[in-house]
Scaffold this active site. Structure first.
Site, short mmCIF file in Angstrom:
data_model
loop_
_atom_site.label_atom_id
_atom_site.label_comp_id
_atom_site.label_asym_id
_atom_site.label_seq_id
_atom_site.Cartn_x
_atom_site.Cartn_y
_atom_site.Cartn_z
N ASN A 73 0.83 -1.21 0.00
CA ASN A 73 0.00 0.00 0.00
C ASN A 73 0.87 1.26 0.00
OD1 ASN A 73 0.96 0.19 2.60
ND2 ASN A 73 -1.03 0.42 3.58
N ASP A 125 -3.94 -2.88 -0.10
CA ASP A 125 -3.76 -2.92 1.35
C ASP A 125 -4.22 -4.28 1.84
OD1 ASP A 125 -4.07 -2.52 4.14
OD2 ASP A 125 -4.17 -0.36 3.79
N ILE A 155 -8.07 -10.03 -1.17
CA ILE A 155 -7.63 -10.00 -2.58
C ILE A 155 -7.60 -11.44 -3.08
CG2 ILE A 155 -5.14 -10.04 -1.97
CD1 ILE A 155 -4.76 -8.11 -4.44
N TYR A 201 1.81 -3.28 17.76
CA TYR A 201 2.69 -4.11 16.92
C TYR A 201 2.93 -5.47 17.56
CZ TYR A 201 6.74 -5.21 13.94
OH TYR A 201 7.61 -5.80 13.05
#
Ligand code: UDP
Length: 315
Positions: free
Chosen positions: A33, A57, A62, A144
């Site tokens: 992205n 993204d 997808i 994260y």
């Protein structure tokens, strides 16, 4: 010919990985992205008929047909992953779900780039894969750290429930040519500062330690893990050489011949005190270990940064 998808392929490690995959004569789809990835990292590959770039993204599904997926997509530097922490969680969690769904549908093997951050501020040293870690679930780094921990969980659950062919690697600090000037991590910050004659910014006293792996060694570890059929991981990939941040600053000053002074800034919260991988498992299962010494790798990194800084200055 194998077709391989690399998410985050426009990033630092992703772009080096893509070059290695093309050298093996694979067809490579790069998905990014371009939040922290850069077209400049892969633009030289665009003329290669085996290479394709897709702006996408991973948070969105997808549909692609591939044999292997390297799921690397996620900002990895604290300044970038903390910029939009909710998005960081989504990238790790939704990204892993979407890529696992894809791998399940087309029966591809999928490798998840996890991180040494799953060990948090570790109470065990060096860190082995069976250590469960010491992570603050509500801190600045948790978007994260916990995001990657959930990504590992999802990988294992898709493997156990759906027989998806998975691989998990825990990547320790990695450096090398092509790191963004504004990456924000310690090697790129110090190299840019030293080359520009600016003060080297140490956070805290500089007695915290890290282990730095040169990018070509990391890429060799990633492909070794993907290409073998026996072992799903998780496995640590990193260089077991351990240096304090103050030592790193001094080495970079020496190698650049810089007269930059060293300044001490406040330490960000939850900054791990020490970190060094135990790579016994990678040695045993993958016959892999790093080969590039810190000074040698830094020298190559400094040459690349010098060249890019010169190009930037060109009118
Ligand atoms: N660090 C530093 N100066 C900088 C950037 C980072 O002293 O300009 C320190 C940081 O506080 C940490 C270590 O270097 O202790 C490694 O930081 P980095 O962001 O590279 O990676 P991570 O903390 O994720 O290992």
């Amino acid at each position: 010919m194998k077709r391989v998808l690399v998410t985050g392929g426009g990033g630092f490690i992703g772009s080096h990985l893509i070059e290695a995959l093309l050298a093996k004569n694979y067809e490579v789809l790069c998905l990014d992205n371009f939040f922290t990835g850069r077209k400049g990292n892969i633009v030289h590959l665009l003329g290669d008929p085996r290479f394709e770039m897709i702006r996408h993204d991973v948070v969105e599904p997808i549909f692609l047909e591939v044999d292997q997926v390297y799921n690397l997509a996620c900002p990895a530097s604290p300044v970038h992953y903390q910029f939009n922490p909710v998005k960081t969680v989504k990238t790790n969690v939704m990204g892993a779900i979407n890529m696992l769904g894809l791998a399940k549908r087309v029966k591809a093997r999928i490798l998840q780039a996890s991180t040494s951050e799953v060990y948090g501020d570790p109470k065990v040293h060096p860190q082995k894969e069976d250590y469960w870690g010491h992570v603050n679930p509500v801190g600045m780094r948790s978007c994260y750290d916990e995001g990657k921990r959930v990504a590992e969980t999802l990988m294992m659950d898709y493997h156990r429930s759906n027989k998806v062919d998975i691989r998990i690697v825990r990547i320790f600090n990695t450096y090398g040519p092509r790191m963004a000037f504004n990456d924000g991590r310690v090697v790129s910050n110090f190299v840019v500062q030293a080359l520009k004659g600016q003060p080297l910014t140490i956070y805290g006293k500089g007695n915290q330690s890290r282990s730095f792996c040169y990018v070509s060694d990391m890429v060799a570890g990633l492909t070794a893990m993907m290409e073998q059929d026996e072992f799903i991981g998780p496995v640590n990939l990193g260089n077991p050489g351990e240096f304090t941040i103050l030592e790193l600053a001094e080495i970079i000053r020496e190698l650049t011949g810089s007269k930059s002074e060293i300044v001490f800034n406040p330490l960000p919260p939850d900054d791990p005190v020490q970190r060094r991988p135990d790579i016994g498992l990678a040695r045993e299962k993958l016959q892999w270990q790093p080969t590039v010494e810190l000074k040698e790798g830094l020298q190559k990194t400094i040459e690349d940064f010098e060249r890019r800084l010169r190009e930037e200055d060109r009118p």
